[in-house]
Write a protein that holds these residues in place. Structure first.
Motif: not given
Length: 358
Positions: A24-28, A89-92, A113-117, A140-142
């Motif tokens: 589940r994502f929070a989109l920032v 669960d994770a942040v974009y 967890a983070v998915l960073c642009e 986790p960082l991607m």
């Protein structure tokens, strides 16, 4: 050589390690990329769900959350305060470059967890702090390099590893676009050095051929030489309206990168070897097409169903796969940091007129 086996498994998810679990994502940051590309990609994904939207405007966050079926919309301040932390669960992180650090730090503090642009931040120093924050809390960082899961790129990598082109001898990559036609505002953040970072064209566009070549060849830069210029008044505050860089990869392999934010849209990456060549053209903005050449063989392999949103779908599902399985992530934060160090060296080389070692 028959390309039929390649076509038959063109879209195979050879990276997939599990099929269980949902992230589940929070989109920032709710700019056009997040709203028009990321949210639809998550809706199409197998493993992801948008549950929280985060914006500077409570009204915008609430409105878009209702429109897209997310559970909540919250402000940046509320995000930093930990509001709705149980709902994702994770942040974009899809804000402009110079604002990535603060949101990754908060996500790390919250254990998300983070998915960073890309690029990871506006400067190497801030990117180092970002990576260190993630490592200190073991989240986790991607770095959001969607080309790593683009089917045409993965098949190209497979061919290179199988020796299709022989020993690589030259690499050329171009990524250009007319940013003022796309966003007719000279005050946009990509032209503001306080927000974009070292410049505009290399940070935003040149990073694609740089990173994709690194991924395909598994070779890192050792030195750079670069030239750049800005003539249009809208580019007065950034040095690289147009830029050319020669990056020497490990083993003495030259990678020539050309890029501009004030030119016709064109994207390509070509790798030439002693026995053949592989080219992606177009390469970086949807519908990637793979061209193969070896002796008398000339073949074009494209999958017209692979568009920009679907590239993002694969990226998000890859990230979810790694978060759920606990397997290692490539590209992780250190991988993204290496590109930013190279970009900083490209700008230093252009400014000093010298070769810069990495």
């Amino acid at each position: 050589m028959s390309t039929r086996p390649l076509l038959e498994r063109f879209t195979e998810r050879d990276w997939e390690t599990s099929t269980e679990g949902t992230v589940r994502f929070a989109l920032v940051g709710l700019g056009w990329w997040t709203v028009d590309v990321v949210i639809p990609a998550i809706e199409e994904s197998d493993r992801c769900e948008t549950t929280v939207l985060v914006s500077s405007s409570a009204e915008k966050a609430d409105r878009l959350a209702e429109h897209h079926g997310a559970e909540r919309g919250i402000t940046y301040e509320a995000f930093h305060d930990g509001d709705a932390a149980d709902d994702y669960d994770a942040v974009y992180v899809g804000t402009p470059n110079a604002y990535h650090l603060e949101y990754v730090e908060t996500a790390a503090d919250l254990g998300k967890a983070v998915l960073c642009e890309k690029p990871l931040e506006a400067t190497v120093e801030r990117a180092e702090r970002l990576v260190e924050a993630a490592e200190a809390t073991d989240i986790p960082l991607m770095t959001a390099y969607r080309m790593h899961t683009e089917p045409a790129v993965r098949r190209a990598k497979e061919l290179i590893e199988d020796g299709f082109i022989g020993e690589p001898t030259h690499v050329y990559g171009n990524n250009t676009q007319p940013v003022l036609e796309m966003i007719p505002d000279p005050d946009q953040w990509r032209l503001d050095p306080d927000v974009t970072g070292y410049g505009t064209s290399v940070m935003d566009l040149g990073i694609y051929p740089l990173n994709t070549a690194r991924f395909l060849l598994e070779r890192d830069p050792v030195d750079v030489r670069a030239r750049m210029n800005s003539e249009h008044e809208a580019f007065a505050d950034v040095p690289d309206q147009n830029a050319t860089a020669t990056v020497t990869l490990e083993g003495g392999l030259p990678l020539v990168i050309t890029t501009s934010q004030h030119a016709q849209t064109d994207t390509q990456l070509k790798i030439i070897g002693t026995e053949g060549s592989i080219e992606l053209h177009p390469a970086f903005h949807g519908e990637a097409t793979l061209h193969l050449s070896k002796g008398s063989l000339r073949a074009t392999i494209e999958d017209v169903d692979i568009a920009a949103v679907e590239e993002m779908r694969e990226e998000f599902d890859y990230f979810a796969d790694r978060v759920c399985s606990g397997e290692s992530i490539l590209p992780d934060g250190r991988h993204g940091l290496a590109d930013l160090r190279t970009i900083a060296a490209i700008h230093e080389s252009a400014e000093r007129g010298e070769r810069i070692e990495l």
